[in-house]
Enzyme design. Structure first.
Site, mmCIF file in Angstrom:
data_model
loop_
_atom_site.group_PDB
_atom_site.id
_atom_site.type_symbol
_atom_site.label_atom_id
_atom_site.label_comp_id
_atom_site.label_asym_id
_atom_site.label_seq_id
_atom_site.Cartn_x
_atom_site.Cartn_y
_atom_site.Cartn_z
ATOM 1 N N SER A 71 1.006 -1.101 -0.366
ATOM 2 C CA SER A 71 -0.360 0.119 0.042
ATOM 3 C C SER A 71 0.867 1.100 0.024
ATOM 4 O O SER A 71 1.691 1.410 1.015
ATOM 5 C CB SER A 71 -1.221 0.012 1.191
ATOM 6 N N HIS A 80 -3.676 0.503 -4.978
ATOM 7 C CA HIS A 80 -2.602 -0.721 -5.543
ATOM 8 C C HIS A 80 -3.430 -0.654 -6.951
ATOM 9 O O HIS A 80 -4.502 -0.594 -7.486
ATOM 10 C CB HIS A 80 -3.593 -1.520 -5.338
ATOM 11 N N HIS A 114 -5.620 -9.121 -1.460
ATOM 12 C CA HIS A 114 -5.392 -9.184 -0.243
ATOM 13 C C HIS A 114 -7.310 -9.870 0.317
ATOM 14 O O HIS A 114 -7.424 -9.630 -0.652
ATOM 15 C CB HIS A 114 -5.637 -7.413 -0.023
ATOM 16 N N TYR A 137 -8.820 -9.752 2.804
ATOM 17 C CA TYR A 137 -10.154 -8.684 3.492
ATOM 18 C C TYR A 137 -11.345 -8.186 2.274
ATOM 19 O O TYR A 137 -12.237 -7.927 2.216
ATOM 20 C CB TYR A 137 -9.810 -7.725 4.008
ATOM 21 N N GLU A 138 -10.215 -8.590 0.282
ATOM 22 C CA GLU A 138 -11.380 -8.386 -0.946
ATOM 23 C C GLU A 138 -12.048 -9.304 -1.016
ATOM 24 O O GLU A 138 -12.649 -8.461 -1.934
ATOM 25 C CB GLU A 138 -9.950 -7.778 -1.887
ATOM 26 N N ALA A 142 2.710 -2.506 4.349
ATOM 27 C CA ALA A 142 2.652 -1.070 4.578
ATOM 28 C C ALA A 142 1.915 -2.021 6.450
ATOM 29 O O ALA A 142 1.021 -2.758 5.999
ATOM 30 C CB ALA A 142 2.071 0.272 4.422
ATOM 31 N N MET A 153 -2.751 -6.700 7.076
ATOM 32 C CA MET A 153 -2.689 -7.399 6.099
ATOM 33 C C MET A 153 -2.834 -8.139 5.294
ATOM 34 O O MET A 153 -3.379 -8.218 4.353
ATOM 35 C CB MET A 153 -3.879 -6.866 5.893
ATOM 36 N N SER A 154 -1.544 -8.563 4.874
ATOM 37 C CA SER A 154 -1.233 -9.612 3.342
ATOM 38 C C SER A 154 -0.013 -9.359 4.347
ATOM 39 O O SER A 154 0.509 -9.883 4.700
ATOM 40 C CB SER A 154 -1.096 -7.625 2.411
ATOM 41 N N ASN A 210 2.374 3.343 11.619
ATOM 42 C CA ASN A 210 1.982 3.576 11.881
ATOM 43 C C ASN A 210 2.138 3.097 13.594
ATOM 44 O O ASN A 210 2.878 1.919 12.756
ATOM 45 C CB ASN A 210 0.387 3.803 11.765
ATOM 46 N N HIS A 266 -6.364 4.482 6.382
ATOM 47 C CA HIS A 266 -5.766 3.958 5.591
ATOM 48 C C HIS A 266 -4.658 5.149 4.344
ATOM 49 O O HIS A 266 -4.117 5.470 4.020
ATOM 50 C CB HIS A 266 -7.021 3.345 4.287
HETATM 51 N N1 HPA Z 1 -2.639 -2.750 11.509
HETATM 52 C C1 HPA Z 1 -3.330 -3.214 10.438
HETATM 53 N N2 HPA Z 1 -2.545 -2.650 9.185
HETATM 54 C C2 HPA Z 1 -1.602 -2.487 9.049
HETATM 55 C C3 HPA Z 1 -1.793 -1.007 9.757
HETATM 56 C C4 HPA Z 1 -1.878 -1.564 11.557
HETATM 57 O O1 HPA Z 1 -1.424 -0.417 12.552
HETATM 58 N N3 HPA Z 1 -0.808 -0.364 8.810
HETATM 59 C C5 HPA Z 1 -0.731 -0.179 8.346
HETATM 60 N N4 HPA Z 1 -1.329 -1.638 7.548
#
Ligand code: HPA
Length: 267
Positions: free
Chosen positions: A26, A56, A78, A80-81, A108, A206-207, A230, A242
């Site tokens: 991402s 993406h 992903h 989750y998609e 990310a 998440m990937s 983050n 996001h």
């Molecule tokens: N959690 C899950 N996925 C992420 C995060 C997070 O804090 N930051 C970027 N992708």
């Protein structure tokens, strides 16, 4: 499905023979800017589903990065998609079948350590699959990989130490740690972030894990790097978004681009 993807990839590759596949996370699409002599094809034209997340692109690029030919997925699938986990096995196995030997996977991620701030790079040394999914579920075709792959050395030690050496030479700080995958798309609760830290993870995202499992299955060597966008929920005052992921990824992508270009200069 794998055979169909193999055919489409071969048609696109023609007489080019990249041995490295780079998957961009991402907000890391700009890493593709350094690729020279580019040819681009949309996922649609390869028969892959289109990627649905902002940040993406949904293109496969082939070209030269540093001294080597590279295939680059600008956009990933992903779970989750709503994609079936086996899609990831099929795509990665198809790349292996057309000659890809090494996977460089980027993402990310949120930091689970107060001492690893947003903007950091983290070499992935190992992972914890907490997604509840696995891309290898279903019947296995032994031509592409074994039923029960060994995961003791999923992230290649030689490739990893080469990246660490280059980072040291270039004066780029890089952390090392364990990546934990959740399914998403919700960000974590504060309690989850505390729990994941106790489990021994350093970053959460998440990937990546399905791709790495599929790559190990298909006999590829793997190098993984997280861009920390983050601090995990509860470790920072801000709420998660996001938009913030994309903004932070963009800054750190400059460092990561330099590092990967140097990495591709060697060998
Ligand atoms: N959690 C899950 N996925 C992420 C995060 C997070 O804090 N930051 C970027 N992708």
């Amino acid at each position: 499905m794998i055979e169909e993807y193999v055919g489409n990839l071969q048609k696109f590759l023609k007489n080019r023979h990249p041995e490295t596949l780079l998957i961009l996370g991402s907000g890391l699409g700009r890493l593709a800017d350094d690729i020279l002599d580019k040819q681009v094809v949309s996922y649609q034209d390869l028969g892959f589903p289109a990627s649905t997340v902002s940040g993406h692109a949904g293109n496969l690029i082939i070209g030269r990065l540093g001294a080597k030919e590279v295939a680059c997925m600008q956009g990933r699938f992903h779970l989750y998609e709503g994609y079936k986990p086996e899609l990831i096995k099929e795509v990665i196995a198809a790349f292996a079948a057309v000659g890809i030997k090494e996977l460089i996977v980027t993402n990310a991620a949120g930091s689970l350590r107060a001492d690893m701030p947003a903007g950091s790079l983290m070499l992935i040394k190992d992972h914890i699959n907490l997604s509840g999914k696995n891309p290898l579920i279903g019947p296995n075709d032994e031509r592409f990989g074994p039923r029960f792959p060994d995961m003791s050395n999923a992230y290649d030690k030689v490739l990893s130490s080469r990246l660490l050496d280059i980072a040291a030479e270039q004066g780029i700080k890089i952390y090392e740690g364990t990546y934990l995958m959740v399914l998403g798309p919700t960000f974590e609760t504060p309690a989850e972030v505390r729990a994941f830290g106790i489990l021994g993870a350093d970053a959460v995202g998440m990937s990546t894990v399905p791709e790495v499992i599929a790559a190990v299955y298909a006999g590829m060597k793997v190098l993984g790097v997280s861009v920390i966008t983050n601090l995990g929920t509860g470790l920072q005052q801000k709420t998660q978004s996001h938009a913030e992921t994309l903004a932070q990824a963009d800054g750190a992508a400059v460092k990561l681009a330099r590092l990967l270009k140097m990495y591709m200069e060697e060998k």
